[in-house]
Design an enzyme around this catalytic site. Structure first.
Site, PDB file in Angstrom:
ATOM      1  N   SER A 594      -2.627   0.560  -1.016  1.00 39.71           N
ATOM      2  CA  SER A 594      -1.998   0.754  -2.322  1.00 39.71           C
ATOM      3  C   SER A 594      -0.582   1.330  -2.134  1.00 39.71           C
ATOM      4  O   SER A 594       0.260   0.667  -1.532  1.00 39.71           O
ATOM      5  CB  SER A 594      -2.870   1.660  -3.201  1.00 39.71           C
ATOM      6  N   ASP A 669      -7.289  -8.145  -8.277  1.00 42.19           N
ATOM      7  CA  ASP A 669      -6.795  -6.771  -8.394  1.00 42.19           C
ATOM      8  C   ASP A 669      -6.066  -6.624  -9.727  1.00 42.19           C
ATOM      9  O   ASP A 669      -4.976  -7.149  -9.909  1.00 42.19           O
ATOM     10  CB  ASP A 669      -5.844  -6.482  -7.224  1.00 42.19           C
ATOM     11  N   HIS A 701      -8.999  -3.960  -6.585  1.00 46.08           N
ATOM     12  CA  HIS A 701      -8.151  -3.078  -5.770  1.00 46.08           C
ATOM     13  C   HIS A 701      -8.932  -2.384  -4.650  1.00 46.08           C
ATOM     14  O   HIS A 701      -8.364  -2.014  -3.627  1.00 46.08           O
ATOM     15  CB  HIS A 701      -7.496  -2.035  -6.676  1.00 46.08           C
TER      16      HIS A 701
END
Length: 724
Positions: A594, A669, A701
């Site tokens: 991320s 995601d 995600h």
């Protein structure tokens, strides 16, 4: 010693040596749960008695129970409900009590929507009569008892309803709700994700009024996401998603009077392009509090709204050169004075204001941060909180009087202490762990912190780990060549030899206010890093500028420049490590997920003379692609700060790639969109750069499901072995 004895001793030596050299496997981490800790079942403290409840599951009867326990003894008092006695109740996903704790609202068949939101079938269970009653014949959102227990407000298909328990009738409060246009009483995607709340309605204390927020998403751009599934043709999920600089939902505030069925629109015309980040009734049934943020999120007004007249009054104003953090710490006392937390003196601390917003006292002070506010005991005038007073990587629990005097440290073990207090604040359950001690749960007296009894320990896991002879994290403070002092740790092989040269893998997240270097028990990534150490790698982590718990100035230095100073610190840290005599400076890698993937992507490009290899999982590749609330809090809009967005976007630096780069992303995601990966991949291809990619269809995600996590970490392990 005879020959037989020598032979037996020799075999024992070999056996013990083999045990000591047992290696961590990926299956241990991601399949078999070898290193899973024992924990306490999630408890819910009652408010009227010194008791708590726990949701249990009986594997033999395949039934769910809500059990009642006593806080002082931790002994089970009774079973409030068992699903085996109610054929219509197949399971219990979650539950809440009414204010008198005589009825339960039970969720079943929950269906997730986004990260925090879901719809479910809900039942009311009366503890006295044992009667079970379904709220509605359809799945609803966020049902909430009125304080008098006579009604339940809930969301359904973007509208707000009130259910009357006595008459078994549903009243529709709003009628303009429409998917991707109008939402009443439930937050939109970006509020849910970034302000972390779903229920945008609240009852006043006398149950006469309901306040709610309306979201008009009509002009918010839509984002579409392909779902490949198992059918011949893929489908599309379309939802409103405001990216940085794009139109947000228009929010408006309403109060609904139950007796007259009248709705009042609260005039907030003094604000333009704003957020209602929090809404909460005060102890005065006629006074509603709301927290209004400007779009830049550097000005916050706490307003009191008069439910009768609709008039508003600014009680408190917070301003910051960067941004103001929104929390759930606002606590109203009996006299409607309130407790508030703020970074206004440079560190996060607790303040007490009177009902008109005049400061009575700063309760906590010092060059350290309050990390959790637990609550206020009105009877004894004590505030309870968690802080980093004993070092920014540690957490301790404290109590202090409302006037800021008589502070007592309630925990004494160095590491991470987290408290759950009993309803009357007489006791607290402490969850303690450190980098060397797995989680331990103990019951303590809240007056002096004295331990009453042990609840759950993980001695069995600690004993099991002895056979793995795992490496340890060594904490230290790394000073860069620019003089920045940064928290860090390093993991070395157990048979570390300072005369050898080792490859180094850096791990980081680096996002604003985050922390990875923490004195707490190990997670799955830690065990993977230790597995790599057993394979001959060094693994290190450095929390650079922009991370949390070292004061506002350290955290907010990255304002309008996400990815500049953080990347600079990781490159400088890698250079510092490269000067260690036992580290091979030609074999330094970095990885992250991320925000950490955004960082590792930038580091392999901007630090192409330092890093050999990088892995980026679900990375942001340009903050233009991310949502408005999170991104603009730190960057303002792309229209105002184009260079801040583009100068630190890895997409604009692909020509610098020299080393090995693996980019990984899930196509479903809904947080960091797959678009980030496709744009990065396209830019690399156009620049004629060789790289590697791993795409995970229909995963979000978190990239998990089935054996996907095992496959993912196998791929990353093999990639590092081949390229670092």
């Amino acid at each position: 010693m005879n020959q037989f004895s020598k032979h037996v001793c020799f075999l024992l030596l070999i056996f013990s040596s083999a045990i000591g050299q047992q290696k961590i496997t990926l299956e241990d981490i991601w399949s078999s749960g070898t290193f899973r800790t024992k924990g306490m079942d999630a408890l819910q403290a009652l408010k009227n008695t010194n008791q708590y409840t726990v949701l249990n599951f009986d594997r033999t009867s395949r039934s769910f129970q809500i059990d009642l326990f006593d806080f002082a003894t931790l002994k089970k008092v009774s079973t409030l409900i068992d699903t085996k006695n109610h054929s219509e109740l197949k399971s219990i996903d979650s539950y809440t009590f009414n204010s008198t704790e005589t009825q339960l609202l039970i969720a079943m068949n929950s269906e997730p929507i986004y990260r925090h939101s879901s719809v479910a079938d809900f039942y009311i269970f009366d503890l006295a009569s044992k009667k079970l009653q379904k709220v509605a014949d359809y799945k609803i959102q966020e049902p909430t008892f009125s304080p008098d227990g006579k009604k339940i407000a809930y969301g359904y298909e973007n509208n707000l309803y009130v259910y009357d328990l006595a008459s078994d009738k549903h009243a529709q409060i709003t009628k303009d709700g429409k998917k991707n246009h109008i939402i009443n009483g439930i937050t939109d995607w970006v509020y849910e994700e970034e302000f972390a709340f779903v229920r945008a309605f609240d009852w006043n204390s006398s149950s006469t009024h309901l306040a709610y927020i309306k979201f008009d998403e009509t002009d918010v751009p839509e984002f579409s996401m392909d779902v490949y599934g198992k059918e011949l043709y893929p489908s599309q999920e379309v939802f409103k998603y405001p990216k940085a600089g794009e139109k947000n939902a228009l929010v408006s505030l309403y109060t609904y009077e139950v007796a007259t069925n009248q709705t009042k629109n609260i005039n907030l015309s003094q604000y333009n392009d704003f957020y209602i980040a929090r809404m909460k009734w005060t102890n005065d049934a006629n006074a509603l509090s709301i927290q209004v943020l400007n779009r830049h999120q550097n000005k916050l007004d706490l307003l009191f709204v008069d439910a009768k007249t609709g008039s508003t009054k600014v009680v408190l104003n917070e301003k910051d050169a960067a941004y103001v953090d929104v929390t759930d710490n606002l606590t109203f006392l009996k006299d409607n004075s309130f407790i508030w937390t703020s970074e206004k003196d440079g560190f996060n601390h607790i303040y007490h204001y009177d009902k008109n917003g005049k400061l009575r006292n700063q309760i906590t002070k010092g060059n350290w941060e309050v990390t959790s506010y637990y609550g206020f005991d009105e009877k004894n005038g004590q505030v309870y909180y968690q802080s980093v007073e004993n070092g920014s990587i540690n957490r301790d629990v404290y109590t202090i009087k409302l006037d800021g005097k008589g502070k007592v440290r309630l925990t004494n073990k160095i590491g991470t202490n987290k408290a759950t207090f009993s309803p009357n604040f007489q006791y607290f359950i402490n969850s303690f762990s450190s980098v060397t001690e797995p989680t331990l749960y103990t019951l303590h007296n809240s007056k002096d912190g004295k331990q009453v009894q042990s609840i759950v320990d993980n001695k069995e896991l600690a004993s099991k780990l002895e056979s793995y002879n795992i490496p340890t994290k060594e904490f230290f403070e790394l000073t860069t060549e620019k003089g920045h002092k940064l928290n860090a740790y390093i993991i070395k092989p157990k048979d570390f030899d300072a005369t050898k040269k080792y490859p180094l893998l850096l791990f980081q997240y680096s996002g604003p206010g985050s922390q990875q270097v923490a004195n707490q028990w190990l997670g799955a990534n830690d065990f993977w890093h230790m597995m790599l150490a057993q394979e001959g790698y060094l693994v290190a982590c450095v929390d650079g500028r922009g991370t949390g718990f070292k004061g506002a100035a350290f955290k907010k230095v990255t304002q309008k420049e996400l990815g500049k100073y953080e990347v600079e610190d990781q490159i400088d840290a890698a250079k510092a490590f490269g000067n260690y005599p036992y580290i091979d400076k030609t074999r330094i890698g970095i990885w992250g997920w991320s925000y950490g993937g955004f960082m590792s992507s930038n580091c392999i490009l901007k630090g192409n003379d330092v890093f050999k290899t990088a892995i980026a999982v679900a990375p942001v590749t340009n903050w233009r692609f991310y949502d408005s609330i999170y991104t603009e809090r730190y960057m303002q809009t792309p229209q105002e700060n184009a260079s801040g967005y583009d100068d630190n976007s890895p997409i604009n630096h692909v020509d610098k790639l020299k080393g090995n780069y693996l980019i990984i992303h899930g196509t479903a995601d809904d947080n960091v969109h797959f678009q980030n990966a496709t744009r990065m991949i396209r830019a690399l291809q156009l620049a004629n750069k060789q790289f590697d990619q791993a795409i995970y269809p229909d995963t979000n995600h978190g990239i998990y499901g089935g054996k996907i996590r095992l496959q993912l970490y196998t791929k990353m392990t093999n990639y590092l072995k081949a390229n670092l």
